[in-house]
Write an enzyme that holds these catalytic residues in place. Structure first.
Site, PDB file in Angstrom:
ATOM      1  N   HIS A   7       0.829  -1.207   0.000  1.00 53.54           N
ATOM      2  CA  HIS A   7       0.000   0.000   0.000  1.00 53.54           C
ATOM      3  C   HIS A   7       0.858   1.249   0.000  1.00 53.54           C
ATOM      4  CE1 HIS A   7       0.463  -0.673   4.462  1.00 53.54           C
ATOM      5  NE2 HIS A   7       0.553   0.653   4.495  1.00 53.54           N
ATOM      6  N   GLN A  67      -3.798   3.704   1.668  1.00 46.02           N
ATOM      7  CA  GLN A  67      -4.096   3.750   3.104  1.00 46.02           C
ATOM      8  C   GLN A  67      -4.202   5.213   3.510  1.00 46.02           C
ATOM      9  OE1 GLN A  67      -0.839   2.688   5.830  1.00 46.02           O
ATOM     10  NE2 GLN A  67      -2.295   1.558   7.103  1.00 46.02           N
ATOM     11  N   HIS A  91       4.095   7.269   3.383  1.00 45.88           N
ATOM     12  CA  HIS A  91       5.005   6.125   3.338  1.00 45.88           C
ATOM     13  C   HIS A  91       4.652   5.156   2.217  1.00 45.88           C
ATOM     14  CE1 HIS A  91       1.761   4.540   5.998  1.00 45.88           C
ATOM     15  NE2 HIS A  91       2.053   3.378   5.442  1.00 45.88           N
TER      16      HIS A  91
HETATM   17  N1  CMX Z   1       8.682  10.450   4.975  1.00 42.70           N
HETATM   18  C1  CMX Z   1       9.933  10.873   4.673  1.00 42.70           C
HETATM   19  N2  CMX Z   1      10.722  11.532   5.555  1.00 42.70           N
HETATM   20  C2  CMX Z   1      10.205  11.761   6.780  1.00 42.70           C
HETATM   21  C3  CMX Z   1       8.921  11.334   7.153  1.00 42.70           C
HETATM   22  C4  CMX Z   1       8.143  10.669   6.178  1.00 42.70           C
HETATM   23  N3  CMX Z   1       6.917  10.226   6.451  1.00 42.70           N
HETATM   24  N4  CMX Z   1       8.699  11.701   8.427  1.00 42.70           N
HETATM   25  C5  CMX Z   1       9.795  12.317   8.861  1.00 42.70           C
HETATM   26  N5  CMX Z   1      10.702  12.366   7.869  1.00 42.70           N
HETATM   27  C6  CMX Z   1      12.040  12.967   7.940  1.00 42.70           C
HETATM   28  C7  CMX Z   1      11.971  14.329   8.548  1.00 42.70           C
HETATM   29  O1  CMX Z   1      11.666  15.286   7.543  1.00 42.70           O
HETATM   30  C8  CMX Z   1      13.352  14.510   9.117  1.00 42.70           C
HETATM   31  O2  CMX Z   1      14.195  14.966   8.101  1.00 42.70           O
HETATM   32  P1  CMX Z   1      15.160  16.227   8.327  1.00 42.70           P
HETATM   33  O3  CMX Z   1      16.033  15.835   9.498  1.00 42.70           O
HETATM   34  O4  CMX Z   1      15.894  16.352   7.046  1.00 42.70           O
HETATM   35  O5  CMX Z   1      14.246  17.370   8.649  1.00 42.70           O
HETATM   36  C9  CMX Z   1      13.760  13.092   9.496  1.00 42.70           C
HETATM   37  O6  CMX Z   1      12.842  12.224   8.821  1.00 42.70           O
HETATM   38  C10 CMX Z   1      13.686  12.777  10.972  1.00 42.70           C
HETATM   39  O7  CMX Z   1      12.576  13.393  11.480  1.00 42.70           O
HETATM   40  P2  CMX Z   1      12.345  13.455  13.035  1.00 42.70           P
HETATM   41  O8  CMX Z   1      11.703  14.765  13.345  1.00 42.70           O
HETATM   42  O9  CMX Z   1      13.548  13.054  13.777  1.00 42.70           O
HETATM   43  O10 CMX Z   1      11.357  12.316  13.261  1.00 42.70           O
HETATM   44  P3  CMX Z   1       9.795  12.415  13.369  1.00 42.70           P
HETATM   45  O11 CMX Z   1       9.434  12.692  14.767  1.00 42.70           O
HETATM   46  O12 CMX Z   1       9.198  13.227  12.289  1.00 42.70           O
HETATM   47  O13 CMX Z   1       9.460  10.893  13.071  1.00 42.70           O
HETATM   48  C11 CMX Z   1       9.513   8.873  11.963  1.00 42.70           C
HETATM   49  C12 CMX Z   1       9.742  10.348  11.827  1.00 42.70           C
HETATM   50  C13 CMX Z   1       9.677   8.248  10.579  1.00 42.70           C
HETATM   51  C14 CMX Z   1      10.530   8.292  12.923  1.00 42.70           C
HETATM   52  C15 CMX Z   1       8.067   8.651  12.512  1.00 42.70           C
HETATM   53  O14 CMX Z   1       7.133   9.198  11.614  1.00 42.70           O
HETATM   54  C16 CMX Z   1       7.722   7.229  12.775  1.00 42.70           C
HETATM   55  O15 CMX Z   1       8.034   6.668  13.814  1.00 42.70           O
HETATM   56  N6  CMX Z   1       7.029   6.552  11.795  1.00 42.70           N
HETATM   57  C17 CMX Z   1       6.660   5.167  11.915  1.00 42.70           C
HETATM   58  C18 CMX Z   1       5.252   4.984  12.385  1.00 42.70           C
HETATM   59  C19 CMX Z   1       4.245   5.544  11.440  1.00 42.70           C
HETATM   60  O16 CMX Z   1       4.559   6.242  10.489  1.00 42.70           O
HETATM   61  N7  CMX Z   1       2.949   5.206  11.723  1.00 42.70           N
HETATM   62  C20 CMX Z   1       1.833   5.627  10.921  1.00 42.70           C
HETATM   63  C21 CMX Z   1       1.511   4.623   9.833  1.00 42.70           C
HETATM   64  C22 CMX Z   1       0.967   3.314  10.384  1.00 42.70           C
HETATM   65  C23 CMX Z   1       0.679   2.295   9.309  1.00 42.70           C
HETATM   66  O17 CMX Z   1       1.116   2.421   8.171  1.00 42.70           O
HETATM   67  O18 CMX Z   1      -0.038   1.295   9.604  1.00 42.70           O
HETATM   68 CO    CO Z   2       0.972   1.679   6.239  1.00 40.53          CO
END
Ligand code: CMX
Ligand code: CO
Length: 148
Positions: A7, A67, A91
């Site tokens: 997805h 999604q 994502h």
């Molecule tokens: N796609 C691409 N890059 C991303 C991103 C995304 N979705 N989210 C954050 N980033 C980037 C930020 O822009 C940042 O980049 P810079 O340092 O260049 O600015 C970097 O990642 C780190 O960002 P951060 O502020 O340290 O981290 P966040 O607090 O934004 O968290 C992440 C980022 C990925 C760790 C967090 O979103 C996470 O834990 N994701 C996993 C869980 C999730 O997404 N759940 C929802 C979906 C559930 C499902 O699919 O079922």
């Molecule tokens: Co997902």
């Protein structure tokens, strides 16, 4: 290994607006809806009509889905994403046959996974994420579906 693109996740500030667009206007079919407390999201899965996931064909492989993700709370990762980036692509999820084997291979190459162990995803699946900084700027989700 990777079986399919499972997805694409889209962060939505308003699920009703997103459903008006993808379901009502574009004709995608809602296949599933759930709240995931662990992820602090409400999610709606949509598929193209005619694919197995929409129960309208004889295809054997589930279709790639859309999604839609809306935050359940202000500390949801999706809430943080919406605050910083606004609604949009969030994502890319790859379906794998063995999430542990895939995780081990990625970890051995020095890539960062977000969780030490897979967590609960959509419909009983197991999920983990590759850090976007280790995946060319894309948040990549690994999904091992529940056994059917
Ligand atoms: N796609 C691409 N890059 C991303 C991103 C995304 N979705 N989210 C954050 N980033 C980037 C930020 O822009 C940042 O980049 P810079 O340092 O260049 O600015 C970097 O990642 C780190 O960002 P951060 O502020 O340290 O981290 P966040 O607090 O934004 O968290 C992440 C980022 C990925 C760790 C967090 O979103 C996470 O834990 N994701 C996993 C869980 C999730 O997404 N759940 C929802 C979906 C559930 C499902 O699919 O079922
Ligand atoms: Co997902």
């Amino acid at each position: 290994g990777v079986l399919a693109i499972d997805h694409v996740g889209v962060a939505s500030a308003d699920l009703n607006d997103s459903l008006a667009f993808y379901r009502e206007l574009l004709g995608l079919v809602e296949t599933h809806r759930e709240s995931n407390e662990d992820q602090q999201v409400v999610e709606v899965m949509l598929a193209a009509p005619g694919h197995k996931s929409s129960d309208r064909s004889n295809e054997t492989e589930p279709a790639t889905q859309l999604q839609l993700l809306a935050p359940l709370s202000a500390d949801s990762t999706v809430a943080k994403f919406l605050d910083r980036s606004g609604p949009g692509m969030h994502h890319l999820a790859l379906r794998v046959s063995d999430i542990q084997a895939t995780s081990d291979r990625l970890l051995a190459r020095g890539l960062r996974l977000l969780y030490p162990q897979p967590r609960a995803g959509t419909a009983g699946s197991m999920i983990n994420f590759i850090h976007p900084k280790d995946a060319g700027g894309v948040l990549v989700e690994l999904v091992q579906p529940a056994r059917s």
